[in-house]
Design a protein around this motif. Structure first.
Motif, short mmCIF file in Angstrom:
data_model
loop_
_atom_site.label_atom_id
_atom_site.label_comp_id
_atom_site.label_asym_id
_atom_site.label_seq_id
_atom_site.Cartn_x
_atom_site.Cartn_y
_atom_site.Cartn_z
N LEU A 170 -38.57 -4.30 -20.23
CA LEU A 170 -39.21 -3.08 -20.75
C LEU A 170 -38.97 -1.90 -19.81
O LEU A 170 -38.75 -0.78 -20.25
N GLN A 171 -39.02 -2.17 -18.52
CA GLN A 171 -38.76 -1.11 -17.54
C GLN A 171 -37.31 -0.62 -17.64
O GLN A 171 -37.04 0.57 -17.52
N THR A 172 -36.40 -1.55 -17.87
CA THR A 172 -34.98 -1.18 -18.04
C THR A 172 -34.80 -0.31 -19.28
O THR A 172 -34.06 0.68 -19.26
N TYR A 205 -44.04 0.26 -25.41
CA TYR A 205 -44.24 0.02 -23.98
C TYR A 205 -45.15 1.08 -23.36
O TYR A 205 -45.98 0.78 -22.50
N GLN A 206 -45.01 2.33 -23.81
CA GLN A 206 -45.89 3.40 -23.31
C GLN A 206 -47.34 3.10 -23.70
O GLN A 206 -48.26 3.29 -22.90
N GLU A 207 -47.52 2.63 -24.93
CA GLU A 207 -48.87 2.26 -25.39
C GLU A 207 -49.41 1.08 -24.58
O GLU A 207 -50.58 1.03 -24.21
N TYR A 208 -48.53 0.13 -24.28
CA TYR A 208 -48.91 -1.06 -23.51
C TYR A 208 -49.38 -0.68 -22.11
O TYR A 208 -50.38 -1.20 -21.61
N LYS A 209 -48.68 0.25 -21.48
CA LYS A 209 -49.06 0.69 -20.13
C LYS A 209 -50.44 1.36 -20.14
O LYS A 209 -51.23 1.17 -19.22
N LYS A 210 -50.70 2.14 -21.18
CA LYS A 210 -52.03 2.79 -21.30
C LYS A 210 -53.13 1.74 -21.44
O LYS A 210 -54.22 1.89 -20.88
N VAL A 211 -52.86 0.69 -22.21
CA VAL A 211 -53.85 -0.38 -22.39
C VAL A 211 -54.10 -1.11 -21.07
O VAL A 211 -55.26 -1.41 -20.73
N GLU A 225 -65.41 -1.93 -23.95
CA GLU A 225 -64.07 -1.34 -23.88
C GLU A 225 -63.05 -2.34 -23.33
O GLU A 225 -61.91 -2.40 -23.77
N LEU A 226 -63.50 -3.14 -22.35
CA LEU A 226 -62.63 -4.15 -21.76
C LEU A 226 -62.23 -5.20 -22.80
O LEU A 226 -61.05 -5.56 -22.92
N ASP A 227 -63.22 -5.68 -23.57
CA ASP A 227 -62.94 -6.69 -24.60
C ASP A 227 -61.96 -6.15 -25.65
O ASP A 227 -61.03 -6.85 -26.07
N ALA A 228 -62.18 -4.89 -26.07
CA ALA A 228 -61.31 -4.27 -27.07
C ALA A 228 -59.89 -4.11 -26.52
O ALA A 228 -58.90 -4.35 -27.23
N SER A 229 -59.78 -3.73 -25.24
CA SER A 229 -58.47 -3.53 -24.63
C SER A 229 -57.71 -4.85 -24.47
O SER A 229 -56.49 -4.90 -24.61
N GLU A 264 -52.23 -8.16 -28.90
CA GLU A 264 -51.53 -7.69 -30.10
C GLU A 264 -50.20 -7.03 -29.74
O GLU A 264 -49.16 -7.29 -30.36
N ILE A 265 -50.24 -6.17 -28.71
CA ILE A 265 -49.04 -5.45 -28.31
C ILE A 265 -48.01 -6.41 -27.71
O ILE A 265 -46.80 -6.28 -27.93
#
Length: 351
Positions: A5-7, A48-54, A77-81, A87-88
């Protein structure tokens, strides 16, 4: 997974920088190539950008869980994240599966009436109409390449190109024998007959895929035949190409212009030879071929269209829908999505 993902992220951002350079913007060919490369990475990059925010949200919530005032809210919030993270990750697993290099291509589709005489040809015409309506719904375009009409209706052969966004990725599972069960219009006793038509879907070949040596091709110019209008039938505009090493023959007469018919015939021949090359490669790989959803061979029965029961069954994945009437008007989404999902599952198991 994170390394890959970083690549992707680095490559996407490099392409963004390249596309902002004046010397690149002035080169249309290069701009198109870079835009296409960036588009192929965009979905993975965005997820991946969304994943990093999560991940950031999880770390932040963990720090606040012990806070006497904000602890309960932070725990929610932790449980939801954490749920979102799972999912991601599943989505990323699918996005990072090896891509079929042909997925983004246009296709050439060839439909032939097979077992069942007139009824098979009529059904070939019904399949053509079905795909044409699906193409319209997708916002793609159809271009007729070759046709041999049947006196009773339909076609003994019809070949056409479909142009659009990632056409092959959705239609590549359609190759094989399609079986119809219904009372033919020619049946006087009201009995249900079984007939078949074969479908072949080939990714459009580009010069980088297969370079056609015209020294190996015999070109014959003939007078067009069949339905095509007075102007077509009275000029020597039809073109037949024979690829001498393989014996493959292509015939084109849909245009009034001999040059246009020749260009179409070359495109069809190039695509058929590329398809032949892919099949030979897949045969060598053996096991990989068997893990695919169907072999794509004309002889393999892939789907049955049962008119009396308004039912369609895809035999490769055991998937049935009782909406044949809607499917024949181009509502193919559910079948195609089921095939893509099963293909992804098999690839994930293979890894």
């Amino acid at each position: 997974m994170l390394e890959r993902l970083q690549t992707i992220e680095e490559k996407y951002e490099q392409l963004t920088e390249e596309l902002m350079k004046p010397e690149v913007l002035s080169d249309i060919k290069k701009t198109l190539a870079l835009t296409k490369a960036q588009a192929s990475l965009k979905e993975s990059y965005d997820v991946y950008q969304e994943y990093k925010k999560v991940l950031e949200s999880i770390e932040s919530s963990k720090e606040m869980v012990s806070d006497p005032e904000l602890g309960i809210l932070a725990k929610e919030e932790l449980d939801a994240s954490l749920v979102k993270k799972d999912e991601i990750e599943k989505q990323l697993e699918i996005l990072l599966l090896p891509k079929d290099p042909n997925d983004g291509k246009n296709v050439i589709v060839e439909i032939r009436g097979a077992a069942g005489g007139d009824e098979a040809n009529i059904f070939a015409g019904d399949l053509f109409d079905m795909y044409k309506k699906y193409v319209e719904k997708e916002g793609w375009k159809t271009e007729l390449l070759e046709e041999e009409k049947s006196e009773a209706g339909g076609y003994s052969l019809i070949s056409f190109m479909i142009k659009g966004d990632s056409v092959y990725s959705k239609l590549k599972y359609e190759s094989g024998a399609h079986r119809v069960q219904r009372v033919p219009v020619t049946e006087t006793q009201g009995r249900v007959h079984t007939s078949t038509a074969t479908v072949l879907v080939m990714p459009e070949a580009e010069e980088v895929d297969f370079e056609l040596d015209m020294n190996e091709v015999r070109i014959d110019i003939t007078r067009s035949s069949g339905c095509g209008g007075q102007g077509v039938n009275t000029t020597d505009s039809a073109v037949r190409l024979t690829h001498i090493p393989t014996g493959l023959v292509v015939y084109s007469q849909t245009e009034r212009s001999q040059i246009k018919n020749k260009d179409k015939a070359i495109k069809i021949l190039q695509t058929r030879l590329y398809d032949l090359k892919m099949r030979e490669r897949d045969a060598e790989l053996g096991a990989e071929r068997r893990s695919k959803i169907g072999t794509g061979d004309r002889s393999e029965k892939i789907r049955t269209y049962n008119y009396p029961q308004n039912r369609v069954t895809d035999h490769r994945i055991g998937f049935t829908l009782n909406t044949l009437d809607r499917i024949m008007t181009g509502d193919l989404d559910k079948i195609i999505e089921a095939l893509i999902t099963e293909d992804q599952k098999r690839k994930l198991k293979g890894e």
